[in-house]
Scaffold this active site. Structure first.
Site, mmCIF file in Angstrom:
data_model
loop_
_atom_site.group_PDB
_atom_site.id
_atom_site.type_symbol
_atom_site.label_atom_id
_atom_site.label_comp_id
_atom_site.label_asym_id
_atom_site.label_seq_id
_atom_site.Cartn_x
_atom_site.Cartn_y
_atom_site.Cartn_z
ATOM 1 N N LYS A 14 -10.333 22.403 13.484
ATOM 2 C CA LYS A 14 -10.335 23.312 14.644
ATOM 3 C C LYS A 14 -9.652 22.691 15.853
ATOM 4 O O LYS A 14 -8.818 23.317 16.478
ATOM 5 C CB LYS A 14 -11.777 23.631 15.081
ATOM 6 C CG LYS A 14 -12.574 24.477 14.161
ATOM 7 C CD LYS A 14 -13.865 24.951 14.862
ATOM 8 C CE LYS A 14 -14.804 23.822 15.255
ATOM 9 N NZ LYS A 14 -15.451 23.139 14.134
ATOM 10 N N ARG A 89 -21.876 29.416 17.960
ATOM 11 C CA ARG A 89 -22.284 28.671 16.776
ATOM 12 C C ARG A 89 -23.577 29.204 16.207
ATOM 13 O O ARG A 89 -24.065 28.674 15.193
ATOM 14 C CB ARG A 89 -22.510 27.218 17.180
ATOM 15 C CG ARG A 89 -21.408 26.245 16.777
ATOM 16 C CD ARG A 89 -21.868 24.865 17.219
ATOM 17 N NE ARG A 89 -21.150 23.789 16.621
ATOM 18 C CZ ARG A 89 -20.046 23.250 17.117
ATOM 19 N NH1 ARG A 89 -19.492 23.764 18.200
ATOM 20 N NH2 ARG A 89 -19.490 22.214 16.530
ATOM 21 N N ARG A 128 -12.166 9.890 11.404
ATOM 22 C CA ARG A 128 -11.639 10.515 12.621
ATOM 23 C C ARG A 128 -11.723 9.588 13.836
ATOM 24 O O ARG A 128 -12.716 8.903 14.045
ATOM 25 C CB ARG A 128 -12.424 11.807 12.908
ATOM 26 C CG ARG A 128 -12.026 12.484 14.199
ATOM 27 C CD ARG A 128 -12.323 13.932 14.196
ATOM 28 N NE ARG A 128 -13.713 14.216 14.539
ATOM 29 C CZ ARG A 128 -14.173 15.446 14.737
ATOM 30 N NH1 ARG A 128 -13.387 16.492 14.564
ATOM 31 N NH2 ARG A 128 -15.436 15.637 15.034
ATOM 32 N N ARG A 161 -16.237 8.910 17.621
ATOM 33 C CA ARG A 161 -17.332 9.625 18.266
ATOM 34 C C ARG A 161 -18.679 9.201 17.686
ATOM 35 O O ARG A 161 -18.816 9.032 16.492
ATOM 36 C CB ARG A 161 -17.134 11.133 18.066
ATOM 37 C CG ARG A 161 -16.623 11.837 19.291
ATOM 38 C CD ARG A 161 -16.157 13.222 18.962
ATOM 39 N NE ARG A 161 -17.195 14.068 18.368
ATOM 40 C CZ ARG A 161 -17.001 15.343 18.047
ATOM 41 N NH1 ARG A 161 -15.833 15.912 18.258
ATOM 42 N NH2 ARG A 161 -17.971 16.047 17.509
ATOM 43 N N ARG A 172 -25.112 17.998 11.182
ATOM 44 C CA ARG A 172 -24.162 19.003 11.693
ATOM 45 C C ARG A 172 -23.783 19.995 10.615
ATOM 46 O O ARG A 172 -23.665 21.204 10.862
ATOM 47 C CB ARG A 172 -22.910 18.303 12.230
ATOM 48 C CG ARG A 172 -23.130 17.678 13.598
ATOM 49 C CD ARG A 172 -22.199 16.535 13.875
ATOM 50 N NE ARG A 172 -20.818 16.966 14.088
ATOM 51 C CZ ARG A 172 -19.763 16.144 14.006
ATOM 52 N NH1 ARG A 172 -19.938 14.867 13.696
ATOM 53 N NH2 ARG A 172 -18.559 16.603 14.220
HETATM 54 P P1 ADP Z 1 -17.347 19.528 15.742
HETATM 55 O O1 ADP Z 1 -16.479 18.382 15.408
HETATM 56 O O2 ADP Z 1 -18.681 19.440 15.054
HETATM 57 O O3 ADP Z 1 -16.708 20.850 15.620
HETATM 58 P P2 ADP Z 1 -17.712 19.884 18.674
HETATM 59 O O4 ADP Z 1 -16.910 18.941 19.482
HETATM 60 O O5 ADP Z 1 -17.302 21.308 18.641
HETATM 61 O O6 ADP Z 1 -17.773 19.236 17.230
HETATM 62 O O7 ADP Z 1 -19.236 19.824 19.131
HETATM 63 C C1 ADP Z 1 -19.940 18.596 19.218
HETATM 64 C C2 ADP Z 1 -21.423 18.846 19.425
HETATM 65 O O8 ADP Z 1 -21.617 19.554 20.655
HETATM 66 C C3 ADP Z 1 -22.094 19.712 18.370
HETATM 67 O O9 ADP Z 1 -22.462 18.966 17.221
HETATM 68 C C4 ADP Z 1 -23.306 20.218 19.163
HETATM 69 O O10 ADP Z 1 -24.296 19.221 19.282
HETATM 70 C C5 ADP Z 1 -22.720 20.461 20.539
HETATM 71 N N1 ADP Z 1 -22.205 21.854 20.646
HETATM 72 C C6 ADP Z 1 -20.904 22.213 20.760
HETATM 73 N N2 ADP Z 1 -20.783 23.561 20.821
HETATM 74 C C7 ADP Z 1 -22.040 24.059 20.718
HETATM 75 C C8 ADP Z 1 -22.595 25.363 20.687
HETATM 76 N N3 ADP Z 1 -21.818 26.461 20.761
HETATM 77 N N4 ADP Z 1 -23.937 25.489 20.579
HETATM 78 C C9 ADP Z 1 -24.733 24.417 20.504
HETATM 79 N N5 ADP Z 1 -24.297 23.157 20.503
HETATM 80 C C10 ADP Z 1 -22.953 22.961 20.612
#
Ligand code: ADP
Ligand code: ZN
Length: 217
Positions: A14, A89, A128, A161, A172
């Site tokens: 993404k 999400r 990553r 990260r 996750r």
């Molecule tokens: P990923 O690599 O899992 O797509 P993101 O950078 O989008 O990671 O998100 C990292 C973390 O931020 C998620 O694992 C969650 O803890 C939090 N987070 C991000 N977006 C949301 C959301 N829409 N609702 C709840 N938590 C979120």
């Protein structure tokens, strides 16, 4: 109008596609993950609240996330389109977005879902490395930066990260299947859903997404 949601499991690609899309179509990038990471780095009350939750791989509570997105989507730069990355999400987040869209005159009109098999996701996440400054991601084997540990785009120092460890990744992924996957049916019913295979390679994937976006521009 391009009011887009980009969805997919962690590691589907993404973030990489988001960077390409916002540059190619000149859209503001609304990444809830980036917003939370910025808040953590800045030590704001939101950051303090979100830090432990994010590091263990859990989802930040809906009320907090929804409020943050509503505020961001209402800003002037989103009036001609936006790319939501990592939101919604959960079903309550999707319901809230459905309600706020017309309220602020910016309803979602395209949902792009990128999928990749689980065994590939874990491999991508383990290797990553990300740039905390501009959000670009790399992979120690499959997508190396030109100079080791340095971001090609902005020269920032790449990091692993904290939530990209195996334990947090499993949490996750579980959260993805229980809370986020139901959005597929939600958006199919809304007639907005478009599926893309994340295994075709970054370039062909971007080209396929471009085709769709050009039709809706
Ligand atoms: P990923 O690599 O899992 O797509 P993101 O950078 O989008 O990671 O998100 C990292 C973390 O931020 C998620 O694992 C969650 O803890 C939090 N987070 C991000 N977006 C949301 C959301 N829409 N609702 C709840 N938590 C979120
Ligand atoms: Zn960078």
């Amino acid at each position: 109008m391009l009011n887009i949601i980009l969805m997919g499991p962690p590691g589907a690609g993404k973030g990489t596609q988001a960077k390409r899309i916002i540059d190619g179509f000149n859209l503001p990038h609304i990444s809830t993950g980036d917003m939370f990471r910025e808040a953590i780095a800045a030590g704001t009350p939101l950051g303090l609240e979100a830090k432990a939750i994010i590091e263990r791989g859990d989802l930040v509570p809906d009320e907090i996330t929804i409020g943050l997105v509503k505020e961001r989507l209402s800003k002037d730069d989103c009036k001609d389109g936006y790319l939501l990355d990592g939101f919604p999400r959960t079903i309550p987040q999707a319901e809230a977005l459905k309600a706020m869209g017309p309220e602020i005159g910016r309803p979602v009109n395209l949902v792009i879902d990128i999928t990749v098999p689980d065994e590939v996701l874990i491999e991508r996440i383990a290797g990553r490395r990300v740039c905390p400054k501009c959000g670009a991601s790399y992979h120690v084997k499959n997508m190396k930066p030109k100079a080791e540990g340095v971001c090609d785009r902005c020269g920032g120092e790449l990091v692993h990260r904290k939530d990209d460890n195996e334990e947090s990744f499993i949490v996750r992924l579980e959260n993805y299947y229980t809370s986020t996957q139901p959005l597929v049916d939600f958006y199919k019913k809304e007639g907005l859903y478009h599926h893309f295979d994340g295994m075709v390679g970054y370039e062909p994937l971007y080209e396929a997404i471009c085709e769709l976006l050009k039709e809706h521009r």
